[in-house]
Design an enzyme around this catalytic site. Structure first.
Site, PDB file in Angstrom:
ATOM      1  N   SER A 109       0.839  -1.185   0.000  1.00  0.00           N
ATOM      2  CA  SER A 109       0.000   0.000   0.000  1.00  0.00           C
ATOM      3  C   SER A 109       0.886   1.252   0.000  1.00  0.00           C
ATOM      4  O   SER A 109       1.718   1.408  -0.886  1.00  0.00           O
ATOM      5  CB  SER A 109      -0.966  -0.034   1.192  1.00  0.00           C
ATOM      6  OG  SER A 109      -2.015   0.896   1.021  1.00  0.00           O
ATOM      7  N   GLU A 207      -1.576  -2.526  -8.382  1.00  0.00           N
ATOM      8  CA  GLU A 207      -2.758  -2.862  -7.592  1.00  0.00           C
ATOM      9  C   GLU A 207      -3.240  -1.582  -6.926  1.00  0.00           C
ATOM     10  O   GLU A 207      -2.485  -0.620  -6.802  1.00  0.00           O
ATOM     11  CB  GLU A 207      -2.446  -3.942  -6.544  1.00  0.00           C
ATOM     12  CG  GLU A 207      -1.460  -3.542  -5.457  1.00  0.00           C
ATOM     13  CD  GLU A 207      -2.080  -2.807  -4.275  1.00  0.00           C
ATOM     14  OE1 GLU A 207      -3.281  -3.011  -4.005  1.00  0.00           O
ATOM     15  OE2 GLU A 207      -1.368  -2.021  -3.638  1.00  0.00           O
ATOM     16  N   HIS A 277      -4.796  -5.357  -1.831  1.00  0.00           N
ATOM     17  CA  HIS A 277      -5.744  -5.188  -0.727  1.00  0.00           C
ATOM     18  C   HIS A 277      -6.841  -6.246  -0.844  1.00  0.00           C
ATOM     19  O   HIS A 277      -7.981  -5.949  -1.194  1.00  0.00           O
ATOM     20  CB  HIS A 277      -6.349  -3.797  -0.756  1.00  0.00           C
ATOM     21  CG  HIS A 277      -5.361  -2.692  -0.530  1.00  0.00           C
ATOM     22  ND1 HIS A 277      -4.440  -2.305  -1.484  1.00  0.00           N
ATOM     23  CD2 HIS A 277      -5.149  -1.900   0.551  1.00  0.00           C
ATOM     24  CE1 HIS A 277      -3.716  -1.304  -1.001  1.00  0.00           C
ATOM     25  NE2 HIS A 277      -4.113  -1.044   0.230  1.00  0.00           N
TER      26      HIS A 277
END
Length: 306
Positions: A109, A207, A277
């Site tokens: 992230s 992502e 995620h």
């Protein structure tokens, strides 16, 4: 390419919070998992601090990062969570310290900015994987995600095939190169900085979470205009969750967005990888050599530790 030393039972690993404040209850619930792997755990002195939307001031978060790399007793570093804040640290990191003390560094992230910066400045292989408070400490953290922590102890290659999860071919081909990337919005944020994502002759992983199709469209447009898609040897499309339109009903479907930017690249592009995620979340070493094949519908990744 600089690989960190593998972990052994009895080693001590450190926990830091280089971005937003972690959920401390969830963090506490994650620690028994690390201990079940035979590891001792040392929590950074500033992990519990808060400074608005940050887990402490820049200096405090940076001190924890440096202390973990400096301390010879710490064999690996795990990030408690993401959120926002790692880009604020990049220009102040002592990269010579990291280069002289290569260790396992694990997160994803917002941690993508640190992955990219560390690799550009040191060549260290780092790990894109579930974080402690965000994932490991949650009750639904699953066995496939847990099993990928074994790569830190045993340097075995990893093959992600169509049997791991259904994969879709967006563009045909076979290519190899170091696996780089991570969170799409963070990769775009790096462009124009000294820590800009390098994709030439590399396999690019993307992502994201919570971004509407028009936002993902804008991110891919920026990568295309910056030459990052053309330079890559192949594209690995990870998980994109919570992408439903919120601002307006009119939209373009996300798969059509991917097709627009990726289908005509004349290089392998596959989607459907449970990396990001999501659960399960299959951790992978960034900077390690890899091969992507549309014919075999698989991604093969070399070990990230030595």
């Amino acid at each position: 390419m600089l690989k960190p030393q593998r972990l052994q039972k009895g080693d001590t690993v450190g926990v830091i919070a280089p971005a937003s404040p972690p959920d401390l209850d969830s963090l506490a619930k994650a620690l028994p998992f690390l201990r079940s792997l035979g590891l001792n755990v040392w929590i950074g002195p500033n992990v519990k601090r808060t400074y608005g939307y940050l887990a402490g001031t820049d200096r405090e978060r940076l001190n924890d990062l440096h202390q973990m790399f400096r301390d010879p007793a710490i064999k690996g570093i795990f990030c408690a969570g993401g959120g926002y804040g790692t880009s604020r640290l990049a220009a102040s990191i002592d990269y010579s310290l990291i280069r002289s003390n290569p260790k396992i560094f694990w997160g994803y992230s917002d941690i993508t900015y640190l992955h990219t910066a560390i690799q550009r400045q040191t060549g260290l292989v780092t790990f894109h994987g579930p974080m402690l408070s965000s994932d490991v400490g949650k009750p639904d953290f699953d066995d496939p995600s847990k099993q990928r922590f074994s790569q830190l102890f045993d340097p075995e290659p990893f093959t992600y095939s169509d049997q791991t999860s259904p994969l879709q071919v967006i563009s045909k081909g076979t290519a190899s190169g170091r696996l780089v990337g991570g969170n799409l919005s963070l990769l775009v944020n790096s462009i124009g900085s000294p820590y800009e994502i390098e994709t030439r002759n590399r396999l690019l992983l993307i992502e994201d979470v919570g971004e509407e199709p028009y936002r993902i469209d804008s991110f891919l447009s920026q990568l295309k205009l910056a030459g990052k898609l053309d330079e890559a040897s192949g594209i690995v499309v990870g998980d994109f969750s919570d992408t439903e339109p919120k601002k307006r009903k009119e939209t373009i479907e996300l798969q059509e967005v991917f097709h627009h930017y990726l289908a005509d690249l004349q290089k392998p592009v596959l989607s459907g990888f449970k990396i990001g995620h999501c659960l399960p979340h299959y951790a992978v070493p960034l900077g390690a050599e890899a091969e992507l094949s549309s014919r075999e519908k698989c991604l093969r990744v070399a070990p990230g530790v030595k």
